[in-house]
Design an enzyme around this catalytic site. Structure first.
Site, PDB file in Angstrom:
ATOM      1  N   ASN A   1      20.768  15.206  48.713  1.00  0.00           N
ATOM      2  CA  ASN A   1      19.565  14.463  48.313  1.00  0.00           C
ATOM      3  C   ASN A   1      19.541  14.204  46.812  1.00  0.00           C
ATOM      4  O   ASN A   1      19.066  13.163  46.368  1.00  0.00           O
ATOM      5  CB  ASN A   1      18.303  15.208  48.770  1.00  0.00           C
ATOM      6  CG  ASN A   1      17.901  14.776  50.173  1.00  0.00           C
ATOM      7  OD1 ASN A   1      18.546  13.898  50.757  1.00  0.00           O
ATOM      8  ND2 ASN A   1      16.868  15.358  50.720  1.00  0.00           N
TER       9      ASN A   1
ATOM     10  N   GLU B   1      13.061   9.028  57.203  1.00  0.00           N
ATOM     11  CA  GLU B   1      11.772   8.744  57.846  1.00  0.00           C
ATOM     12  C   GLU B   1      11.761   7.303  58.325  1.00  0.00           C
ATOM     13  O   GLU B   1      12.233   6.412  57.630  1.00  0.00           O
ATOM     14  CB  GLU B   1      10.623   8.986  56.867  1.00  0.00           C
ATOM     15  CG  GLU B   1      10.352  10.461  56.686  1.00  0.00           C
ATOM     16  CD  GLU B   1       9.295  10.766  55.636  1.00  0.00           C
ATOM     17  OE1 GLU B   1       8.519   9.869  55.280  1.00  0.00           O
ATOM     18  OE2 GLU B   1       9.278  11.917  55.179  1.00  0.00           O
TER      19      GLU B   1
ATOM     20  N   THR C   1      14.071  22.223  54.866  1.00  0.00           N
ATOM     21  CA  THR C   1      14.912  22.333  53.668  1.00  0.00           C
ATOM     22  C   THR C   1      14.423  23.532  52.851  1.00  0.00           C
ATOM     23  O   THR C   1      13.230  23.642  52.559  1.00  0.00           O
ATOM     24  CB  THR C   1      14.825  21.040  52.837  1.00  0.00           C
ATOM     25  OG1 THR C   1      15.156  19.946  53.706  1.00  0.00           O
ATOM     26  CG2 THR C   1      15.789  21.062  51.668  1.00  0.00           C
TER      27      THR C   1
ATOM     28  N   CYS D   1      11.082  13.926  50.504  1.00  0.00           N
ATOM     29  CA  CYS D   1      12.208  14.832  50.229  1.00  0.00           C
ATOM     30  C   CYS D   1      12.847  14.706  48.846  1.00  0.00           C
ATOM     31  O   CYS D   1      13.038  15.727  48.182  1.00  0.00           O
ATOM     32  CB  CYS D   1      13.264  14.666  51.312  1.00  0.00           C
ATOM     33  SG  CYS D   1      12.642  15.219  52.917  1.00  0.00           S
TER      34      CYS D   1
ATOM     35  N   LYS E   1      22.547  20.356  51.588  1.00  0.00           N
ATOM     36  CA  LYS E   1      21.310  19.552  51.723  1.00  0.00           C
ATOM     37  C   LYS E   1      20.764  19.161  50.346  1.00  0.00           C
ATOM     38  O   LYS E   1      20.470  17.987  50.094  1.00  0.00           O
ATOM     39  CB  LYS E   1      20.266  20.369  52.515  1.00  0.00           C
ATOM     40  CG  LYS E   1      18.932  19.686  52.669  1.00  0.00           C
ATOM     41  CD  LYS E   1      19.008  18.419  53.492  1.00  0.00           C
ATOM     42  CE  LYS E   1      17.772  17.564  53.322  1.00  0.00           C
ATOM     43  NZ  LYS E   1      17.906  16.235  53.905  1.00  0.00           N
TER      44      LYS E   1
ATOM     45  N   ASP F   1      13.324  17.958  46.514  1.00  0.00           N
ATOM     46  CA  ASP F   1      14.651  18.573  46.651  1.00  0.00           C
ATOM     47  C   ASP F   1      15.414  18.588  45.320  1.00  0.00           C
ATOM     48  O   ASP F   1      16.143  19.541  45.026  1.00  0.00           O
ATOM     49  CB  ASP F   1      15.468  17.869  47.749  1.00  0.00           C
ATOM     50  CG  ASP F   1      14.869  18.108  49.147  1.00  0.00           C
ATOM     51  OD1 ASP F   1      13.825  18.791  49.239  1.00  0.00           O
ATOM     52  OD2 ASP F   1      15.427  17.606  50.141  1.00  0.00           O
TER      53      ASP F   1
HETATM   54  N1  NAD Z   1      11.009  14.020  56.552  1.00  0.00           N
HETATM   55  C1  NAD Z   1      12.313  13.975  56.337  1.00  0.00           C
HETATM   56  O1  NAD Z   1      12.893  12.886  56.212  1.00  0.00           O
HETATM   57  C2  NAD Z   1      13.120  15.246  56.276  1.00  0.00           C
HETATM   58  C3  NAD Z   1      14.517  15.170  56.321  1.00  0.00           C
HETATM   59  C4  NAD Z   1      15.257  16.329  56.262  1.00  0.00           C
HETATM   60  C5  NAD Z   1      14.620  17.563  56.093  1.00  0.00           C
HETATM   61  N2  NAD Z   1      13.268  17.609  56.005  1.00  0.00           N
HETATM   62  C6  NAD Z   1      12.647  18.928  55.826  1.00  0.00           C
HETATM   63  O2  NAD Z   1      12.140  19.381  57.078  1.00  0.00           O
HETATM   64  C7  NAD Z   1      10.890  20.072  56.902  1.00  0.00           C
HETATM   65  C8  NAD Z   1       9.807  19.392  57.700  1.00  0.00           C
HETATM   66  O3  NAD Z   1       9.691  18.056  57.230  1.00  0.00           O
HETATM   67  P1  NAD Z   1       8.843  16.965  58.041  1.00  0.00           P
HETATM   68  O4  NAD Z   1       8.983  15.691  57.292  1.00  0.00           O
HETATM   69  O5  NAD Z   1       9.190  17.014  59.487  1.00  0.00           O
HETATM   70  O6  NAD Z   1       7.377  17.553  57.822  1.00  0.00           O
HETATM   71  P2  NAD Z   1       6.007  17.019  58.407  1.00  0.00           P
HETATM   72  O7  NAD Z   1       4.992  17.296  57.376  1.00  0.00           O
HETATM   73  O8  NAD Z   1       6.174  15.642  58.939  1.00  0.00           O
HETATM   74  O9  NAD Z   1       5.762  17.967  59.668  1.00  0.00           O
HETATM   75  C9  NAD Z   1       5.584  19.328  59.594  1.00  0.00           C
HETATM   76  C10 NAD Z   1       4.770  19.766  60.819  1.00  0.00           C
HETATM   77  O10 NAD Z   1       4.689  21.193  60.789  1.00  0.00           O
HETATM   78  C11 NAD Z   1       3.368  21.580  61.159  1.00  0.00           C
HETATM   79  N3  NAD Z   1       3.150  22.922  60.625  1.00  0.00           N
HETATM   80  C12 NAD Z   1       2.856  23.290  59.360  1.00  0.00           C
HETATM   81  N4  NAD Z   1       2.842  24.639  59.261  1.00  0.00           N
HETATM   82  C13 NAD Z   1       3.117  25.111  60.496  1.00  0.00           C
HETATM   83  C14 NAD Z   1       3.240  26.428  61.038  1.00  0.00           C
HETATM   84  N5  NAD Z   1       3.091  27.508  60.272  1.00  0.00           N
HETATM   85  N6  NAD Z   1       3.536  26.546  62.341  1.00  0.00           N
HETATM   86  C15 NAD Z   1       3.703  25.453  63.136  1.00  0.00           C
HETATM   87  N7  NAD Z   1       3.594  24.186  62.669  1.00  0.00           N
HETATM   88  C16 NAD Z   1       3.320  24.032  61.365  1.00  0.00           C
HETATM   89  C17 NAD Z   1       2.490  20.493  60.593  1.00  0.00           C
HETATM   90  O11 NAD Z   1       1.247  20.427  61.265  1.00  0.00           O
HETATM   91  C18 NAD Z   1       3.343  19.234  60.807  1.00  0.00           C
HETATM   92  O12 NAD Z   1       3.082  18.638  62.069  1.00  0.00           O
HETATM   93  C19 NAD Z   1      10.664  20.124  55.393  1.00  0.00           C
HETATM   94  O13 NAD Z   1      11.224  21.297  54.895  1.00  0.00           O
HETATM   95  C20 NAD Z   1      11.462  18.930  54.881  1.00  0.00           C
HETATM   96  O14 NAD Z   1      11.870  19.091  53.550  1.00  0.00           O
HETATM   97  C21 NAD Z   1      12.498  16.489  56.121  1.00  0.00           C
END
Ligand code: NAD
Length: 398
Positions: A211, A155, A128, A263, A207, A267
């Site tokens: 949210n 999640e 996001t 989020c 997005k 957000d």
């Molecule tokens: N969790 C949700 O429900 C959800 C829903 C929609 C969107 N998002 C968005 O998606 C994105 C990721 O969310 P998430 O919940 O999957 O995050 P998360 O923290 O669960 O996972 C992120 C992963 O990225 C890895 N990481 C960090 N920096 C990195 C890099 N430079 N190169 C490679 N790997 C790297 C971390 O080790 C971690 O495993 C965020 O922007 C979030 O806002 C999350």
């Protein structure tokens, strides 16, 4: 590079970031394509390579095993980047209090690396990001092959929400974007959703507004609950009456200690930051309302004059182990500042203390030691100490 005609060949997809979003997309797209995943966390990489999930999601894990989906992981991006038909970025974008904006450096770093290693691969940003970010990236790197596609998963239900999507939104109408949409549609197990094409700034706005709407709805029912508690009215009767109007609906209306999770808090703040000089009242009010709710809940707890308050689980939802920005932590901070001793029961935590509050491993001891137990969501584990429990979980659902 893949074209519309040769969609039957196995497509190579690289995912950067193996969290909730990255893992759910890996399993989803791994059904029919070759998926490789890169993460900076070595433990995460080792888990994936041994067929174990770095995130807690029972449905995802069972689906992965049952369908024998193969995913290779590495912490070295150059191992996999070359010749990827698509690269998906799903790294974190935490809200930075100093910048008053998302910290997007992990997304931009990933873009830079991919443009060096595999300059022709289309890059899809699933993290996001602030409205306008993708367009800035396209200009900065003179590359139209970077586009945004919002991720709508919850999640604990990460894969389920991608197998049965509410909608698929693409921030481009290019051939590559349509191909990517086709991959998501092919992988989905229902066909009952819309595929929407728009520009990336509009998709980014979809997005953040989605949210913020959800946060607003949570805040609305929480303020309804604060009102009825203070006026000695029955919250359930009022919500039943209000929600019976089909335009309002009987869903997503269960009071809580406040919205939370990774989020919604960040957000809503990012959307407010994006407004800049544009007049608004609601977006700012959503954020204030959530803080007011935690103040209110804390005051209600303090009225019981407890010496020791037990926190039953730090996560927002009963099926989640993830407690990032959970509202109960805000309540915990407030009551501790008034001198109340706080203890915690949460089997997901391996350490002995959390912000200097003792973590109990034994539920019975925790129950005995607590004068009052607070929980965002009710659990049958607390049935025998009902008279000690403080919750606003009226409908016994997440
Ligand atoms: N969790 C949700 O429900 C959800 C829903 C929609 C969107 N998002 C968005 O998606 C994105 C990721 O969310 P998430 O919940 O999957 O995050 P998360 O923290 O669960 O996972 C992120 C992963 O990225 C890895 N990481 C960090 N920096 C990195 C890099 N430079 N190169 C490679 N790997 C790297 C971390 O080790 C971690 O495993 C965020 O922007 C979030 O806002 C999350």
């Amino acid at each position: 590079m893949i074209g519309l005609k040769n969609m039957n060949k196995k497509i190579k997809i690289l995912i950067i970031g193996a969290g909730y979003v990255g893992m759910s997309l890996a399993i989803l797209l791994g059904q029919k394509n070759i998926v490789r995943i890169v993460d900076t966390n070595k433990k995460t990489v080792d888990l994936i390579n041994s067929g174990k999930s770095p995130i807690k999601d029972d449905f995802l894990i069972n689906f992965w095993i049952k369908n024998k989906i193969k995913i290779k992981a590495s912490n070295k991006i150059h191992f996999f980047a070359k010749d990827s038909d698509f690269v998906i970025i799903s790294t974190p974008t935490n809200y930075s209090v100093e910048k008053n904006f998302f910290d997007t450096h992990s997304v931009e770093d990933s873009i830079q690396k991919i443009l060096k290693l595999s300059p022709k691969s289309p890059i899809i940003i699933k993290s996001t990001v602030p409205v306008g970010f993708t367009s800035q990236m396209q200009k900065a790197y003179k590359n139209k092959n970077i586009f945004f596609s919002p991720e709508f998963l919850r999640e604990g239900r990460a894969l389920e929400d991608n197998l049965f999507p509410s909608r698929i939104v693409l921030g481009s109408n290019s051939m590559k974007a349509r191909l990517f949409a086709k991959l998501l549609v092919q992988a989905a197990h229902s066909k009952d959703f819309k595929v929407l094409f728009m520009n990336s700034s509009e998709a980014e706005a979809v997005k953040l507004f989605s949210n913020s709407y959800l946060a607003m709805r949570v805040s609305f029912f929480n303020e309804l609950d604060s009102y009825s508690m203070t006026r000695n009215l029955d919250t359930k009767s009022i919500i039943d009456g209000v929600s019976s109007d089909s335009r309002i609906g009987h869903y997503y209306n269960n009071p809580s200690f406040g919205y939370g999770g990774y989020c919604l808090p960040k957000d809503t703040k990012q959307l407010l930051a994006n407004y800049e000089e544009i007049p608004q009242n609601i977006i700012e009010a959503i954020i204030k309302s959530n803080a007011t709710r935690k103040d209110f809940i804390s005051e209600e707890i303090l009225k019981f004059n407890p010496k020791t308050v037990g926190i039953y689980m730090l996560a927002m939802k009963s099926d989640s182990d993830n407690f990032r920005s959970s509202s109960i932590q805000g309540v915990m901070k407030r009551i501790k500042s008034k001198g109340v001793e706080v203890i915690i029961y949460d089997p997901n935590l391996k350490q002995n203390s959390f912000y200097s509050s003792k973590i109990f491993k034994n539920l019975e001891k925790f129950k005995r030691k607590s004068d009052l137990i607070i929980t965002n969501r009710l659990s049958k584990n607390l049935k025998d100490v009902e008279n000690k429990v403080f919750t606003r979980d009226i409908f016994n659902e997440n």
